[in-house]
Motif scaffolding. Sequence first.
Motif, PDB file in Angstrom:
ATOM      1  N   ARG A 293       1.111 -13.204 -25.010  1.00 26.85           N
ATOM      2  CA  ARG A 293       0.420 -14.027 -26.004  1.00 26.85           C
ATOM      3  C   ARG A 293      -1.084 -13.837 -25.946  1.00 26.85           C
ATOM      4  NH1 ARG A 293       3.072 -18.466 -28.588  1.00 26.85           N
ATOM      5  NH2 ARG A 293       4.997 -17.467 -29.236  1.00 26.85           N
ATOM      6  N   LEU A 294      -1.570 -13.638 -24.726  1.00 27.88           N
ATOM      7  CA  LEU A 294      -3.015 -13.468 -24.553  1.00 27.88           C
ATOM      8  C   LEU A 294      -3.414 -11.991 -24.603  1.00 27.88           C
ATOM      9  CD1 LEU A 294      -3.552 -16.210 -21.839  1.00 27.88           C
ATOM     10  CD2 LEU A 294      -4.293 -16.297 -24.217  1.00 27.88           C
ATOM     11  N   GLU A 295      -2.490 -11.193 -25.126  1.00 27.15           N
ATOM     12  CA  GLU A 295      -2.733  -9.762 -25.340  1.00 27.15           C
ATOM     13  C   GLU A 295      -3.011  -8.990 -24.066  1.00 27.15           C
ATOM     14  OE1 GLU A 295      -5.664  -9.619 -28.396  1.00 27.15           O
ATOM     15  OE2 GLU A 295      -4.218 -10.186 -29.934  1.00 27.15           O
ATOM     16  N   MET A 296      -2.289  -9.382 -23.022  1.00 27.83           N
ATOM     17  CA  MET A 296      -2.408  -8.630 -21.777  1.00 27.83           C
ATOM     18  C   MET A 296      -1.100  -7.906 -21.506  1.00 27.83           C
ATOM     19  SD  MET A 296      -4.343 -11.195 -19.196  1.00 27.83           S
ATOM     20  CE  MET A 296      -3.740 -12.725 -19.797  1.00 27.83           C
ATOM     21  N   ARG A 297      -1.232  -6.796 -20.812  1.00 27.42           N
ATOM     22  CA  ARG A 297      -0.029  -6.139 -20.313  1.00 27.42           C
ATOM     23  C   ARG A 297       0.332  -6.837 -18.996  1.00 27.42           C
ATOM     24  NH1 ARG A 297       0.959  -0.394 -20.212  1.00 27.42           N
ATOM     25  NH2 ARG A 297       2.740  -1.035 -21.460  1.00 27.42           N
ATOM     26  N   VAL A 298       1.599  -6.818 -18.647  1.00 25.86           N
ATOM     27  CA  VAL A 298       2.020  -7.553 -17.455  1.00 25.86           C
ATOM     28  C   VAL A 298       2.711  -6.624 -16.461  1.00 25.86           C
ATOM     29  CG1 VAL A 298       3.385  -9.473 -16.575  1.00 25.86           C
ATOM     30  CG2 VAL A 298       2.300  -9.645 -18.828  1.00 25.86           C
ATOM     31  N   THR A 299       2.217  -6.634 -15.222  1.00 24.65           N
ATOM     32  CA  THR A 299       2.833  -5.855 -14.143  1.00 24.65           C
ATOM     33  C   THR A 299       3.523  -6.822 -13.194  1.00 24.65           C
ATOM     34  OG1 THR A 299       1.036  -4.260 -14.249  1.00 24.65           O
ATOM     35  CG2 THR A 299       2.362  -4.245 -12.249  1.00 24.65           C
ATOM     36  N   VAL A 300       4.714  -6.466 -12.740  1.00 27.51           N
ATOM     37  CA  VAL A 300       5.358  -7.271 -11.706  1.00 27.51           C
ATOM     38  C   VAL A 300       5.237  -6.514 -10.388  1.00 27.51           C
ATOM     39  CG1 VAL A 300       7.525  -8.253 -10.901  1.00 27.51           C
ATOM     40  CG2 VAL A 300       6.906  -8.416 -13.317  1.00 27.51           C
ATOM     41  N   GLU A 301       4.679  -7.195  -9.380  1.00 27.46           N
ATOM     42  CA  GLU A 301       4.444  -6.574  -8.080  1.00 27.46           C
ATOM     43  C   GLU A 301       5.597  -6.863  -7.128  1.00 27.46           C
ATOM     44  OE1 GLU A 301       0.055  -6.818  -6.738  1.00 27.46           O
ATOM     45  OE2 GLU A 301       0.512  -8.833  -7.389  1.00 27.46           O
ATOM     46  N   GLY A 302       5.777  -6.013  -6.160  1.00 22.80           N
ATOM     47  CA  GLY A 302       6.664  -6.307  -5.034  1.00 22.80           C
ATOM     48  C   GLY A 302       8.139  -6.021  -5.267  1.00 22.80           C
ATOM     49  N   ILE A 303       8.437  -5.046  -6.122  1.00 19.65           N
ATOM     50  CA  ILE A 303       9.848  -4.722  -6.372  1.00 19.65           C
ATOM     51  C   ILE A 303      10.372  -3.850  -5.231  1.00 19.65           C
ATOM     52  CG2 ILE A 303      11.453  -3.614  -7.961  1.00 19.65           C
ATOM     53  CD1 ILE A 303       9.320  -4.238 -10.145  1.00 19.65           C
ATOM     54  N   GLU A 304      11.392  -4.364  -4.557  1.00 18.53           N
ATOM     55  CA  GLU A 304      11.881  -3.661  -3.367  1.00 18.53           C
ATOM     56  C   GLU A 304      13.298  -3.134  -3.513  1.00 18.53           C
ATOM     57  OE1 GLU A 304      11.352  -6.245  -0.022  1.00 18.53           O
ATOM     58  OE2 GLU A 304       9.172  -6.074  -0.066  1.00 18.53           O
ATOM     59  N   THR A 305      14.093  -3.747  -4.394  1.00 16.49           N
ATOM     60  CA  THR A 305      15.510  -3.361  -4.436  1.00 16.49           C
ATOM     61  C   THR A 305      15.966  -3.058  -5.858  1.00 16.49           C
ATOM     62  OG1 THR A 305      16.247  -5.626  -4.823  1.00 16.49           O
ATOM     63  CG2 THR A 305      16.017  -4.946  -2.529  1.00 16.49           C
TER      64      THR A 305
ATOM     65  N   THR B 269      16.055  -7.370 -18.259  1.00 14.26           N
ATOM     66  CA  THR B 269      16.076  -8.116 -19.526  1.00 14.26           C
ATOM     67  C   THR B 269      14.766  -8.856 -19.771  1.00 14.26           C
ATOM     68  OG1 THR B 269      17.102  -9.933 -18.379  1.00 14.26           O
ATOM     69  CG2 THR B 269      18.576  -8.409 -19.531  1.00 14.26           C
ATOM     70  N   LEU B 270      13.859  -8.745 -18.826  1.00 14.58           N
ATOM     71  CA  LEU B 270      12.533  -9.365 -19.037  1.00 14.58           C
ATOM     72  C   LEU B 270      11.595  -8.296 -19.580  1.00 14.58           C
ATOM     73  CD1 LEU B 270      12.245 -11.464 -15.755  1.00 14.58           C
ATOM     74  CD2 LEU B 270      12.819 -12.274 -18.045  1.00 14.58           C
ATOM     75  N   SER B 271      10.591  -8.744 -20.314  1.00 18.43           N
ATOM     76  CA  SER B 271       9.812  -7.734 -21.036  1.00 18.43           C
ATOM     77  C   SER B 271       8.494  -7.369 -20.368  1.00 18.43           C
ATOM     78  CB  SER B 271       9.552  -8.241 -22.450  1.00 18.43           C
ATOM     79  OG  SER B 271       8.912  -9.495 -22.355  1.00 18.43           O
ATOM     80  N   CYS B 272       8.495  -7.267 -19.033  1.00 20.10           N
ATOM     81  CA  CYS B 272       7.230  -6.881 -18.399  1.00 20.10           C
ATOM     82  C   CYS B 272       6.953  -5.399 -18.658  1.00 20.10           C
ATOM     83  CB  CYS B 272       7.237  -7.201 -16.921  1.00 20.10           C
ATOM     84  SG  CYS B 272       8.432  -6.285 -15.998  1.00 20.10           S
ATOM     85  N   ASP B 273       5.688  -5.007 -18.495  1.00 23.03           N
ATOM     86  CA  ASP B 273       5.284  -3.673 -18.914  1.00 23.03           C
ATOM     87  C   ASP B 273       5.269  -2.651 -17.780  1.00 23.03           C
ATOM     88  OD1 ASP B 273       4.394  -4.434 -21.717  1.00 23.03           O
ATOM     89  OD2 ASP B 273       3.285  -5.851 -20.467  1.00 23.03           O
ATOM     90  N   GLN B 274       4.852  -3.122 -16.598  1.00 20.83           N
ATOM     91  CA  GLN B 274       4.768  -2.173 -15.486  1.00 20.83           C
ATOM     92  C   GLN B 274       5.387  -2.756 -14.229  1.00 20.83           C
ATOM     93  OE1 GLN B 274       0.640  -0.960 -15.266  1.00 20.83           O
ATOM     94  NE2 GLN B 274       0.884   0.480 -16.950  1.00 20.83           N
ATOM     95  N   PHE B 275       5.830  -1.845 -13.374  1.00 15.30           N
ATOM     96  CA  PHE B 275       6.422  -2.208 -12.091  1.00 15.30           C
ATOM     97  C   PHE B 275       5.596  -1.632 -10.951  1.00 15.30           C
ATOM     98  CE2 PHE B 275      10.908  -1.814 -14.146  1.00 15.30           C
ATOM     99  CZ  PHE B 275      10.814  -3.101 -14.625  1.00 15.30           C
TER     100      PHE B 275
END
Length: 607
Positions: free
Chosen positions: A539-551, A560-566
Amino acid sequence: MPALEGLIESGEATAQQRAIINKAVQVADVFRFKLFNADAQMVLISDELGKPLEPGAKSDHNGNAQKVLETGNAIIQLNDGTQKQNRPDLYVEAYVPVVSETGAAIGVVEVYVDQTPVSNLFRSNFLELAIALGFVVLASFGVPFAAYIIKMRQQVKTGEKVKLLSSRDQLTGLYNRATFFQKAEEARQLGHLDLKRAAVIFVDLDNLKAINDSFGHKAGDEFLRHVGNAISGLLTADDLAARLGGDEFIILTADRSRIEISELIENLRQTVSLPVRIDGMALTGHLSVGVHVGGHPELTLKDRMHKADIALYQAKLLGRNTWVLFTPELEEKIARRQFVEESIVGGFANDRFEVHYQPLIEQADRRVVGFEALLRLKDGDGNFIPPSEFIPIAEDAGEITKIGTWVLEQAIKTAVTWPERFFVSVNISARQFEDGDLVETVQRLLEASTLAPRRLELEVTENTLIESEEEITDQLVGLSKVGVSLAMDDFGTGYSSLGYLWKYDFHKLKVDRSFIKSLSDKDDKSRHVLDTIISLGHRLEMRVTVEGIETEAQVDALSTLSCDQFQGFYYGVPMPARDLAPFFLEKPNSGLADGILRLEPVKKSSG
Ligand code: C2E
Ligand code: MG
Ligand code: MG
């Protein structure tokens, strides 16, 4: 006298002479002295006894020793030490001739005297005081300086000398350091003091510098007197107290229970925190206190003082205006902290810093698109000290800006060698905004390397914004103008205030890894939270990265979530730049099954 002559000639102090020198240095506030021979060559420096002098150190760099040898007159300078390391804010440097029995100058003593605490008194009397101090050093060597005194009598007021050599701190009337040790030893020998039952209480006035800076040294002196009076008022005949110098005091209680000790400290803190009127202003101050009680029966007074000092250090780390009782764990903790601090300070000289790079993956095609630069610090044994441990210490020690600039430089230099489609992301500490030249630094480094600004991303945490909101706003705008991209790091661990997201133009939101940890298919709640954060970012026009993916399970749960980077160990751990080559072989649209290249087996982070 022959002994001193010998010392001037050889520059090598015997064990006995060393003891004398160390004692001389303790008297008053002499913090260093040097000895020059009749050729104006430095032969000895009091804090480097036993070490050969470096060739360059030998010279009489300002020619003062030579002048003193020629004229036979002392030279005394009052110096501002605020810009120099290891110097008090105000100190005097006195060059005093060493005269032989025949009256010939055979050498020069250069004494450095800390004048911070007594600067006002000193400004009017420094000539006399410094000469008297020169005598302290000479007298310690048994130099018969009667002839010299006669020569100098016009200039030296004997009264000042007597005052200086007396047993009391001039400002507060408490004992000075030397007398404190002497009195403690006497009490011990007379059986009045049993160290096993004693408590060593180190007291430090928190805001002396602020008082001096804002209200002048006279107010500072006055406040020190206030603390001295508060201490004196609480002592019994069994206690011993002294001002050790600067804003440091010590109390040695012979036989008080722990409860009595804490009452003493609380009373003292309370008394000192009452406002005092100085020149019509009401000033208040606070104390940091470190205490040592009990411990091994064999501990000497100095050992106990050292431990109380460790507790005091901890009190300061806790934000001051508090008191801390020494524990062995504290000693370990502080020793570790000092070890880390030393590793940091010597980090560049010993080549202990490295930058590692962790892949960042685009969710849409699961391809590596960039790397986060993560700083590494090796200790002497080649083990890595984790950034979570050393970065806050580097910040406290005022080293982070230098280090952060180096990381930026390394990251930019490295990234420019990568194929153009990769960007590099660099963490920036709040402290790096303090000097106000971050924008220029970034611009300069980019220009020097020819890296396109869009290939550089800077990560700041929300805490950065909270700590220094004022000075940061313009700089963030400036950085955006330069064309670099801005990411808010570790989102969700701080205040997670919408205000910050909304107010600043971040291009990216990095969701802290604590969110992915609790994410699983079955847990709807954490899923909703993550989903909400991602939508908010979008909504705030940012790309979203999710940190800490291990498995793999986490990857599935995220699908099914719409994050942009891992980002996470599952896709790659932080690694040295030389190991990144396989990532560059990957061609866009290479047709790899899942579109990414994984290094197998995935090892634990080097951090
Ligand atoms: P950060 O910026 O959030 O960096 C990501 C941290 O998460 C890194 O820890 C990385 O190794 C770790 N990480 C990445 N993937 C995973 C994963 O799948 N599982 C787990 N458990 N951890 C993962 P690292 O390298 O220990 O750095 C810790 C923090 O230290 C960084 O957090 C950053 O805040 C700070 N830091 C690192 N380098 C620098 C630097 O050059 N300057 C500044 N100011 N801070 C830095
Ligand atoms: Mg980061
Ligand atoms: Mg992070």
